[in-house]
Design an enzyme around this catalytic site. Structure first.
Site, PDB file in Angstrom:
ATOM      1  N   HIS A  30     -12.199 -24.894   0.738  1.00 45.05           N
ATOM      2  CA  HIS A  30     -11.032 -25.748   1.015  1.00 45.05           C
ATOM      3  C   HIS A  30      -9.790 -24.888   1.246  1.00 45.05           C
ATOM      4  O   HIS A  30      -9.038 -25.096   2.213  1.00 45.05           O
ATOM      5  CB  HIS A  30     -10.814 -26.713  -0.152  1.00 45.05           C
ATOM      6  CG  HIS A  30      -9.511 -27.446  -0.105  1.00 45.05           C
ATOM      7  ND1 HIS A  30      -9.372 -28.694   0.452  1.00 45.05           N
ATOM      8  CD2 HIS A  30      -8.268 -27.104  -0.552  1.00 45.05           C
ATOM      9  CE1 HIS A  30      -8.120 -29.088   0.353  1.00 45.05           C
ATOM     10  NE2 HIS A  30      -7.433 -28.131  -0.260  1.00 45.05           N
ATOM     11  N   GLU A  31      -9.561 -23.921   0.353  1.00 47.00           N
ATOM     12  CA  GLU A  31      -8.396 -23.054   0.495  1.00 47.00           C
ATOM     13  C   GLU A  31      -8.497 -22.202   1.758  1.00 47.00           C
ATOM     14  O   GLU A  31      -7.496 -21.931   2.426  1.00 47.00           O
ATOM     15  CB  GLU A  31      -8.252 -22.156  -0.736  1.00 47.00           C
ATOM     16  CG  GLU A  31      -8.074 -22.904  -2.043  1.00 47.00           C
ATOM     17  CD  GLU A  31      -6.873 -23.839  -2.035  1.00 47.00           C
ATOM     18  OE1 GLU A  31      -5.902 -23.565  -1.292  1.00 47.00           O
ATOM     19  OE2 GLU A  31      -6.908 -24.855  -2.747  1.00 47.00           O
TER      20      GLU A  31
ATOM     21  N   HIS B 240      -7.238 -24.053   4.731  1.00 53.13           N
ATOM     22  CA  HIS B 240      -5.786 -23.944   4.925  1.00 53.13           C
ATOM     23  C   HIS B 240      -5.450 -22.673   5.706  1.00 53.13           C
ATOM     24  O   HIS B 240      -4.617 -22.688   6.617  1.00 53.13           O
ATOM     25  CB  HIS B 240      -5.071 -23.917   3.572  1.00 53.13           C
ATOM     26  CG  HIS B 240      -5.008 -25.244   2.885  1.00 53.13           C
ATOM     27  ND1 HIS B 240      -4.502 -26.377   3.478  1.00 53.13           N
ATOM     28  CD2 HIS B 240      -5.384 -25.620   1.635  1.00 53.13           C
ATOM     29  CE1 HIS B 240      -4.560 -27.383   2.634  1.00 53.13           C
ATOM     30  NE2 HIS B 240      -5.107 -26.953   1.505  1.00 53.13           N
TER      31      HIS B 240
ATOM     32  N   GLU C  23      -4.339 -31.582   3.747  1.00 49.84           N
ATOM     33  CA  GLU C  23      -5.323 -31.441   2.671  1.00 49.84           C
ATOM     34  C   GLU C  23      -6.659 -32.042   3.081  1.00 49.84           C
ATOM     35  O   GLU C  23      -7.722 -31.486   2.766  1.00 49.84           O
ATOM     36  CB  GLU C  23      -4.810 -32.101   1.387  1.00 49.84           C
ATOM     37  CG  GLU C  23      -3.608 -31.423   0.759  1.00 49.84           C
ATOM     38  CD  GLU C  23      -3.889 -30.005   0.308  1.00 49.84           C
ATOM     39  OE1 GLU C  23      -5.064 -29.716  -0.003  1.00 49.84           O
ATOM     40  OE2 GLU C  23      -2.956 -29.186   0.274  1.00 49.84           O
TER      41      GLU C  23
END
Length: 417
Positions: free
Chosen positions: A276-277, A280, A357
């Site tokens: 997930h990070e 980004h 997100e």
């Protein structure tokens, strides 16, 4: 009427606070959607009744404090306009240097506001400790406030000095020049944060778990992310919550895991969070947010310049703010205007943040393909962070930087199927 405005302002705050208390005290605000009963998104399937109750109670308290403290902060700025005038007069009578006057004005004003809101911050600390979420000792809490004040003084003092100089040189266009100057400043601070600012508060070390580090770096390699190091931070000294993030830009970019996350989540769950990070990073969200922030800053300063000009021209003399030239005493009024505009923009900013997100969640699924690990990870996050899976709309609009946990778990479940 002019002399009674503080009384009317106080009465308005009392009525508003009473309404907010009623809203967050009564009603089933956190009920999960009925269509997800018995599914992995139903907190009753992975949380005890006590955990659900504590999470909802804690969220009510934090939301209640937020929705009261935010307008209260603006009201305090309004009530301190006269104090700013008296402080300016005293500094002008004792100091010749305009730089020193500005620096001391900012320091005293920030310190007064910090001291006024310190009891409220301490109450929240006691609440979090009572719910088993915080481990922060009083000494660390107070020292953090001192460091916050120091960082804020340096940054705000620098901006105030530049702002007053621009106001003197270009009374009508200072907002434009300040916006232009803010661009490299924002980039510079974003670059410095992980290597200078963050270490002021916590200890960062390379990830000790060599096996997990290898898995994370292998995941980064498969995503074409040039990561060579993963860091862990000793957040267990402050909190029992779990989290991870990517910060910085360019050579200062860091992948960071809280040690609480390492202790409470399995490797496959951590890898999903890391993916997930990485989403980004891969989708350049930090650059997008910086670009959007720059555009918003231009618009915010443009509107602030016009509102401040109208305020000083029509009502500034009632407080003692001068119409001629840049005035130190006008800085609190400008801060009040920026604060009010910032509150108005919060729902739009949060909606944009939730979109990014969700994009990162989707990237994590494409990268790992492990919906099951994602579900387990966010169920544990709900339990360990005492987070309700569903938040009321008012909280989502003004505090929701991430999608509801229910929506995220449902998304992972759909991907899994």
């Amino acid at each position: 009427m002019r002399k009674r405005w503080p009384l009317w302002l106080t009465l308005a705050l009392v009525v508003y606070a009473a309404g907010i208390c009623l809203y967050f005290t009564f009603g089933n605000l956190y009920a999960p959607s009925p269509q997800y009963a018995g599914t992995p998104a139903d907190p009753g399937t992975f949380m005890t009744p006590e955990q659900i109750h504590k999470g909802e109670s804690l969220s009510r308290i934090h939301s209640l404090v937020y929705f009261i403290a935010t307008p209260l902060h603006a009201a305090v700025l309004a009530l301190l306009l006269g104090f700013g005038v008296r402080l300016r007069n005293r500094l002008e009578s004792r100091l010749r240097s305009s730089l020193l006057r500005t620096a001391l004005f900012v320091l005293v004003f920030l310190a007064v506001i910090d001291l006024l809101f310190l009891p409220l911050d301490y109450v929240l600390l006691r609440v979090d400790r009572g719910y088993g979420l915080s481990n922060t000792p009083l000494s660390t809490f107070l020292f953090d406030h001192v460091k916050d004040l120091g960082v804020e003084w340096v940054s705000t003092g620098f901006v105030a000095i530049v702002l007053l100089w621009l106001m003197k040189r270009s009374p009508k266009r200072w907002w434009l020049w300040l916006s232009v100057i803010s661009v490299p400043l924002v980039v510079f601070v974003t670059f410095l944060q992980p290597v200078v600012l963050d270490p002021l508060y916590n200890k960062f070390e390379p990830l000790h778990n060599a096996s997990l580090k290898g898995k994370i770096l292998a995941l980064a390699t498969s995503a074409d992310i040039p990561a060579h190091q993963v860091y862990e931070v000793n957040m267990s000294a402050r909190t029992n919550a779990v989290n991870a993030y990517v910060t910085g830009i360019g050579q200062s970019a860091r992948i960071v895991l809280w040690d609480t996350t390492l202790n409470k989540l399995k490797d496959d769950e951590i890898l999903v969070i890391m993916a997930h990070e990485m989403g980004h990073y891969k989708e350049k969200h930090i650059y997008i947010e910086t670009a959007v922030g720059i555009v918003v800053t231009f618009a915010l300063l443009w509107a602030s310049q016009r509102l401040l000009e109208q305020f000083v021209r029509r009502g500034g003399h009632r407080f003692g703010i001068r119409r001629e030239g840049p005035d130190l005493a006008a800085l609190p009024a400008l801060l009040l205007i920026v604060t009010m505009l910032g509150i108005a923009l919060t729902p739009a900013q949060n909606a944009f943040s939730r979109y990014l997100e969700h994009r990162a969640d989707a990237y994590a699924m494409r990268l790992t393909g492990d919906g099951d690990a994602a579900i387990r990870a966010f169920q544990k996050i709900a339990k360990d962070n005492l987070s309700p899976v569903k938040q009321p709309p008012l909280v989502v609009w003004f505090r929701g930087t991430h999608p509801d946990l229910q929506d995220r778990i449902v998304f992972f479940e759909q991907f899994k199927k």
